[in-house]
Design a protein around this motif. Structure first.
Motif: not given
Length: 430
Positions: A4-17, A19-26
């Motif tokens: 499951l973790a592998g699928r989430l990583m390949r599915g772009g979870l790190p990139n989404m995390a 982007r979400g952190s970037q939006l929070f700080f902005r």
């Protein structure tokens, strides 16, 4: 769990995390500017963000569309020559643009102050950073590229805010811009360390091929105008608002835009971008019924997620307003609701746009983007002139709704047409 973790990583979870952190700080930075620096400072910051959004497309000539595709299959070493050629054109374009812009600024404002100089430096740095980011996606370095974006766009924010609270004299726009500029050099240092293992110098010794890029510009002028349409649609309204109502109104609008734009950016990252390959596969299958069914599924998901997220954002903002001291933030609930509605409709319109891309209709994709900025200018000027600040929100809804209808009618028209295999595209960061 590892599967499951592998699928989430390949599915772009790190990139989404990221982007979400970037939006929070902005998001936090907008509240900091409004509450500590005032609405006029927020207006200047909003105009600077608009310029930083528009300039890269203006001097980009649509080349990133091709470079991002042509570096696929290369290593950083073998792609270095192409990227260097592209950056050479960018530097020359920025130099010419600066030579033209500075006298105009002096004529309009009577001089070029420190804040203006810092914004010009940021325009250069952000444009060059985007021209490096896009090829990195094609080189399958997406995670590292997004980490660089996070460093130069967000990681510096808590540092600057903390310094501002600890030392109030540093609570200025210039301090914010200086922190932003410094973050670019940190990102470039990290890039240099990351690329040391590649023989980049060998690629840089290759003969420059600026003529090839020049032919690209001539052959795909519509991509250039499409890029201008996309950024113009996002940022033209604040310049109209500043011309009609001044910096304070622009500051209020920029404040609410930073809140509502988070909705569209998150939906784009979590839903719309992931829908593109599904729509392309459905289109290439030749089964129009399946393509239409996939479009309905993705549209239902987009609007449902956007509606729920919009309600959450509205409620969270209401809580912030209620617990904050009176007068710290400009409270305009109707404007917030209208702009959230506009962001929701834009999310659906964005999905229709990638559906046009899935059918290989690049020229129609470009035409609707250009039409969008034309409508934004017409609706923006007329609605803001008649209704004032609330007209900015009404203009956003009218533009998004009109584009939604135009794209939907076009898709219904071509739904039974032959698929034109689409060229690869790469989504730029919001």
């Amino acid at each position: 769990m590892s599967g499951l973790a592998g699928r989430l990583m390949r599915g772009g979870l790190p990139n989404m995390a990221i982007r979400g952190s970037q939006l929070f700080f902005r998001f936090a930075l907008s509240f900091y500017i409004v509450s500590q620096l005032g609405l006029e400072a927020a207006g200047i910051y909003g105009l600077a963000i608009g310029a930083i959004g528009i300039v890269p497309a203006t001097v980009g000539w649509g080349l990133n569309y091709f470079i991002s595709r042509e570096v696929v299959g290369h290593t950083p070493a073998t792609a270095a020559g192409m990227i260097c050629d592209r950056l050479t054109i960018t530097v020359a374009s920025l130099l010419v643009g600066t030579i033209v812009a500075v006298p105009v600024l002096v004529w309009m404002t009577g001089g070029v102050g420190e804040t203006t100089i810092l914004i010009l430096i940021l325009l250069w740095l952000e444009t060059l950073a985007l021209d490096i980011y896009m090829p990195m996606i094609g080189l399958e370095m997406a995670l590292f590229a997004n980490v660089m974006v996070f460093i130069r766009s967000a990681l510096w924010i808590p540092v600057v805010v903390a310094i501002g609270f600890l030392h109030p004299p540093f609570q200025t726009l210039n301090a914010i811009f200086l922190g932003w500029i410094a973050s670019h050099f940190v990102a470039y240092a990290m890039l240099f360390l990351h690329l040391r293992r590649w023989p980049i110098r060998e690629g840089l010794r290759e003969r420059m091929q600026l003529g090839r890029l020049g032919r690209r510009v001539r052959d795909a002028w519509y991509i250039y105008f499409s890029d201008l349409g996309i950024v113009g649609l996002g940022y033209a309204d604040r310049f109209i608002l500043n011309a009609l109502l001044g910096l304070t109104a622009t500051g209020i609008y920029s404040f609410y835009f930073s809140i509502t734009n988070a909705l569209q950016t998150l939906i784009a990252t979590a839903v719309v971008q992931l829908a593109l390959p599904r729509m392309v596969r459905a289109a290439r299958s030749g089964d129009r019924a399946e393509w239409r069914a996939e479009l309905r599924r993705q549209m239902t998901k987009t609007l449902a997620y956007a509606g729920v997220l919009g309600a959450i954002i509205f409620a969270a903002t209401e809580v912030i307003f209620r617990v904050s001291p009176e007068g710290r933030f400009p409270v305009d609930r109707p404007l917030l609701a209208i702009m959230l509605l506009a962001a929701t409709v834009r999310s659906g319109s964005d999905l229709l746009n990638i559906s046009i891309t899935s059918m290989g209709r690049d020229r129609a994709y470009a035409a609707t983007n250009v039409a969008g900025v034309a409508m934004a200018l017409v609706f923006g000027a007329s609605f803001m002139w008649i209704f004032g600040l609330i007209g900015a929100g009404l203009s956003a809804v009218a533009t998004a709704g009109s584009l939604f209808v135009i794209r939907l009618l076009y898709l219904r028209h071509i739904g039974r047409s032959e698929v034109v295999l689409p060229a690869a595209t790469v989504e730029a960061p919001q």
